[in-house]
Design an enzyme around this catalytic site. Structure first.
Site, PDB file in Angstrom:
ATOM      1  N   GLU A 191       0.626  -1.110   0.013  1.00 33.09           N
ATOM      2  CA  GLU A 191       0.111   0.011   0.043  1.00 33.09           C
ATOM      3  C   GLU A 191       0.742   1.314   0.054  1.00 33.09           C
ATOM      4  OE1 GLU A 191      -2.695   1.207   3.213  1.00 33.09           O
ATOM      5  OE2 GLU A 191      -1.828   3.234   2.135  1.00 33.09           O
ATOM      6  N   CYS A 219      -2.185   7.993   4.456  1.00 34.67           N
ATOM      7  CA  CYS A 219      -2.460   7.630   3.105  1.00 34.67           C
ATOM      8  C   CYS A 219      -3.652   8.102   2.446  1.00 34.67           C
ATOM      9  CB  CYS A 219      -2.180   6.137   2.966  1.00 34.67           C
ATOM     10  SG  CYS A 219      -3.481   5.406   4.071  1.00 34.67           S
TER      11      CYS A 219
HETATM   12  P1  NAP Z   1       9.444   3.574   3.524  1.00 34.65           P
HETATM   13  O1  NAP Z   1      10.819   4.210   3.441  1.00 34.65           O
HETATM   14  O2  NAP Z   1       8.713   2.911   2.591  1.00 34.65           O
HETATM   15  O3  NAP Z   1       9.729   2.204   4.615  1.00 34.65           O
HETATM   16  C1  NAP Z   1       8.772   1.410   5.237  1.00 34.65           C
HETATM   17  C2  NAP Z   1       9.680   0.000   5.691  1.00 34.65           C
HETATM   18  O4  NAP Z   1       9.844  -0.722   4.524  1.00 34.65           O
HETATM   19  C3  NAP Z   1      10.712   0.303   6.581  1.00 34.65           C
HETATM   20  O5  NAP Z   1      10.974  -0.610   7.498  1.00 34.65           O
HETATM   21  C4  NAP Z   1      12.052   0.118   5.461  1.00 34.65           C
HETATM   22  O6  NAP Z   1      13.043  -0.439   6.187  1.00 34.65           O
HETATM   23  C5  NAP Z   1      11.316  -0.817   4.420  1.00 34.65           C
HETATM   24  N1  NAP Z   1      11.894  -0.533   3.177  1.00 34.65           N
HETATM   25  C6  NAP Z   1      11.589   0.548   2.519  1.00 34.65           C
HETATM   26  N2  NAP Z   1      12.257   0.327   1.249  1.00 34.65           N
HETATM   27  C7  NAP Z   1      13.004  -0.875   1.286  1.00 34.65           C
HETATM   28  C8  NAP Z   1      13.515  -1.679   0.363  1.00 34.65           C
HETATM   29  N3  NAP Z   1      13.990  -1.247  -0.772  1.00 34.65           N
HETATM   30  N4  NAP Z   1      14.111  -2.692   0.572  1.00 34.65           N
HETATM   31  C9  NAP Z   1      13.645  -3.296   1.992  1.00 34.65           C
HETATM   32  N5  NAP Z   1      12.958  -2.787   2.828  1.00 34.65           N
HETATM   33  C10 NAP Z   1      12.611  -1.454   2.437  1.00 34.65           C
HETATM   34  O7  NAP Z   1       8.486   4.217   4.536  1.00 34.65           O
HETATM   35  P2  NAP Z   1       8.403   5.137   5.852  1.00 34.65           P
HETATM   36  O8  NAP Z   1       9.620   5.016   6.574  1.00 34.65           O
HETATM   37  O9  NAP Z   1       7.247   4.997   6.346  1.00 34.65           O
HETATM   38  O10 NAP Z   1       8.399   6.805   5.249  1.00 34.65           O
HETATM   39  C11 NAP Z   1       9.018   7.177   4.044  1.00 34.65           C
HETATM   40  C12 NAP Z   1       8.066   8.030   3.262  1.00 34.65           C
HETATM   41  O11 NAP Z   1       6.952   6.841   2.953  1.00 34.65           O
HETATM   42  C13 NAP Z   1       7.102   8.963   3.696  1.00 34.65           C
HETATM   43  O12 NAP Z   1       8.053  10.236   3.600  1.00 34.65           O
HETATM   44  C14 NAP Z   1       5.878   8.986   2.887  1.00 34.65           C
HETATM   45  O13 NAP Z   1       6.196   9.671   1.430  1.00 34.65           O
HETATM   46  C15 NAP Z   1       5.929   7.577   2.421  1.00 34.65           C
HETATM   47  N6  NAP Z   1       4.836   6.935   3.414  1.00 34.65           N
HETATM   48  C16 NAP Z   1       3.539   6.607   2.865  1.00 34.65           C
HETATM   49  C17 NAP Z   1       2.576   6.107   3.604  1.00 34.65           C
HETATM   50  C18 NAP Z   1       1.389   5.690   2.997  1.00 34.65           C
HETATM   51  O14 NAP Z   1       0.407   5.207   3.603  1.00 34.65           O
HETATM   52  N7  NAP Z   1       1.175   5.945   1.482  1.00 34.65           N
HETATM   53  C19 NAP Z   1       2.743   5.786   4.802  1.00 34.65           C
HETATM   54  C20 NAP Z   1       3.823   5.990   5.195  1.00 34.65           C
HETATM   55  C21 NAP Z   1       5.002   6.488   4.758  1.00 34.65           C
HETATM   56  P3  NAP Z   1      14.174   0.571   6.737  1.00 34.65           P
HETATM   57  O15 NAP Z   1      13.489   1.717   7.494  1.00 34.65           O
HETATM   58  O16 NAP Z   1      14.833  -0.428   7.872  1.00 34.65           O
HETATM   59  O17 NAP Z   1      15.092   0.906   5.806  1.00 34.65           O
END
Ligand code: NAP
Length: 528
Positions: free
Chosen positions: A265, A302
């Site tokens: 998602e 989201c």
């Molecule tokens: P994220 O960077 O996507 O990370 C979420 C989880 O997935 C973390 O545990 C991260 O691990 C892991 N992950 C991310 N990329 C990965 C990869 N390439 N390989 C393996 N594991 C991976 O999201 P976030 O930390 O929640 O927030 C960052 C951004 O995501 C926000 O600024 C926002 O834009 C977006 N976000 C969107 C929603 C939504 O509902 N649409 C919700 C939350 C966030 P690690 O952190 O350990 O690296």
């Protein structure tokens, strides 16, 4: 409460690695208690081995016992009391009240899945009796139902430390279906994760679940997550977060020798259509409603409305003016983490530098900024410019929305056609509006998982008829929902038994319907 910082591998705690990390309070930028051990390759393999072994026993655990396990998880989480609320609040900068309401939602979800599997008809059992005398060929006896898929890896969400994290919707639905779960904890709230993981382990012990039915692994880099997705014993993945993260995991899963489903998602701009008559009747109230929705929880949902679209008019001007006033009143909140606040500001700055974009809320966005706080903002852009600049179509995760101004309904339809898949789309309109918008609503239906009339997208009801999941890129599989009882369907697969002896058949498919569930019998729904 002591923070142990260890990985949970079934019943045991483990910290054999040497790489550690801490979590911080984003409000003060101060380190919090606890040093967390990143899981090693061996620890990941052990968790997966235990999950694989646990699946053999867990898939046979009757639904009422799995339901008792879910109910026990809810009880154990409640038993953590205020300590959990404090830790989750300090790790995410979400208020204790917000954390409490999220905890209530988490309880509701766990109990909802418990009730759902006790009731039983979710397995979609269907029986078509055979006919050995059929000519020219005998008709086989066919009985089909959903069965659990196997170990499920869950990536927890930064923005819902309880409801979409360790014991959140993905974990609860996967366990409900009969699958072991391995959680990859989110590094920004690892302390909250640990408390909930320990509560799940207690519940598993108390209700006699097999060792390995639940594990939780720490990491603050991508390696554990990647290893989990690539592991041959992983059968499905649930993810909530960024587009880049969700797609990276989806690609890994599809490059495996045996590809597996990844239910990511990801982002959504949740466009809001402001139709002329509705705007004319109520511009000020509508602006207040939108301002509250855009800034709720520092926009970290989201379903945050990142785009609004209206047709040039005095009512739209007055709407924008009231919106601006409302934004000036908002007290900015600290965002979930320094990383998320940093992303918000860099994406926002980038959007504001684009040609034709006019910031309405100068004071809010640029001044009074404290570290990690998400200053709310709203800007406008003419549709003619918007349509030529794809950067403006992207989600900015935080309390910001872009109002796209069209010259006429045809431009609004063009705007609709440009939209990618969305979790939600909202339309504010009157009957008069709907009678003259032609096929706009049909266009919107093709783009969204949930079409909302005269309401804002924020606020996702946990109920049977909810749809939380939309066409790509909102999610990687729009055929499913990640909220509500049907989220369980992501983690099952249909299996048909042909001419199976009664002793082999699951109770759901046996003659005489021993569980008394709704099922199809020769095409007719009933309990007989
Ligand atoms: P994220 O960077 O996507 O990370 C979420 C989880 O997935 C973390 O545990 C991260 O691990 C892991 N992950 C991310 N990329 C990965 C990869 N390439 N390989 C393996 N594991 C991976 O999201 P976030 O930390 O929640 O927030 C960052 C951004 O995501 C926000 O600024 C926002 O834009 C977006 N976000 C969107 C929603 C939504 O509902 N649409 C919700 C939350 C966030 P690690 O952190 O350990 O690296």
């Amino acid at each position: 409460m002591m923070v142990h910082g260890k990985n949970r591998i079934g019943k045991n705690l483990s910290s054999t690695g040497s790489i550690t990390y801490i979590t911080t309070d984003p409000t003060k930028n101060e380190a919090l208690e606890g040093t967390f051990f990143c899981a090693t390759v061996d620890e990941v393999n052990l968790a997966m081995q235990k999950a694989k072994d646990a699946f053999i026993a867990y898939r046979k655990v009757p639904a009422f016992k799995r339901a008792a396990f879910l109910e026990a998880i809810a009880e154990e989480i409640m038993a953590l009391g205020d300590a959990l609320v404090r830790r989750a609040s300090v790790e995410t900068a979400l208020s204790p009240e917000r954390i409490e309401s999220e905890r209530t939602r988490t309880m509701l979800q766990l109990r909802l899945y418990a009730d759902h599997i006790k009731e039983g008809s979710w397995v979609n059992a269907s029986i078509d009796l055979g006919d050995p005398d059929r000519k020219p060929n005998p008709k086989p006896d066919l009985r089909r139902m959903y069965l659990p898929i196997g170990p499920v890896v869950v990536f927890t969400a930064s923005n819902f430390p309880l409801a979409y994290s360790t014991a959140g919707g993905d974990t609860a639905s996967a366990l409900a279906a009969g699958n072991p779960v391995i959680v990859k904890s989110h590094p920004s709230h690892a302390g909250t994760n640990e408390m909930v993981a320990d509560a799940i382990a207690k519940a598993a012990e108390r209700t006699g679940m097999p060792d390995g039915v639940f594990s939780s692994l720490n990491d603050n880099s991508f390696s554990v997550g990647e290893q989990l997705v690539k592991h041959p014993d992983t059968k499905a993945v649930g993810f909530t977060g960024s587009y880049n993260g969700g797609m990276a995991l989806w690609r890994l899963a599809n490059e495996r020798e045996v590809p597996i489903p990844v239910f990511s998602e990801m982002g959504s701009t949740n466009p809001v259509y402001l139709l002329e008559d509705a705007l004319h009747q109520n511009d000020a109230q509508l602006a207040k409603t939108m301002a509250a929705s855009i800034t709720l929880g520092a926009g970290q949902f989201c379903t945050n409305p990142g785009l609004m679209v209206g047709i040039e008019s005095n009512a739209l001007k007055s709407f924008a003016a009231v919106l601006e006033e409302e934004f000036q009143k908002v007290i900015p909140s600290v965002m979930l983490s320094a990383g998320i606040a940093g992303n918000y500001f860099s994406k926002l700055e980038m959007a504001l530098q684009q040609k034709g974009v006019t910031l309405l809320t100068q004071r809010s966005v640029r001044s009074d900024r404290t570290e990690n706080s998400g200053m709310p903002g709203v800007a406008t852009v003419p549709f003619k410019i918007f349509k030529t600049n794809p950067l403006l179509h992207e989600e900015i995760f935080g309390p910001f929305s872009l109002l796209v101004i069209c010259e006429n309904i045809d431009e609004m339809k063009e705007f609709a056609a440009l939209q990618k898949g969305q979790l939600t789309t909202s339309v504010f309109g009157s009957e008069k509006d709907f009678s003259r918008t032609g096929d706009l609503i049909n266009k919107l239906l093709d783009k969204a998982g949930r079409l909302i009339f005269n309401g804002v997208p924020t606020g996702v009801e946990v109920t049977t008829s909810i749809q939380h999941g939309g066409p790509y890129p909102a999610t990687t599989d729009s055929r499913f929902t990640s909220v509500g009882p049907d989220a369980i369907l992501r983690f099952v697969r249909p299996v048909a038994f042909q001419n199976a002896p009664e002793s082999i058949l699951p109770d759901e498919l046996k003659d005489g319907n021993p569980l008394g569930i709704w099922r199809k019998f020769n095409g007719k729904l009933g309990k007989d």
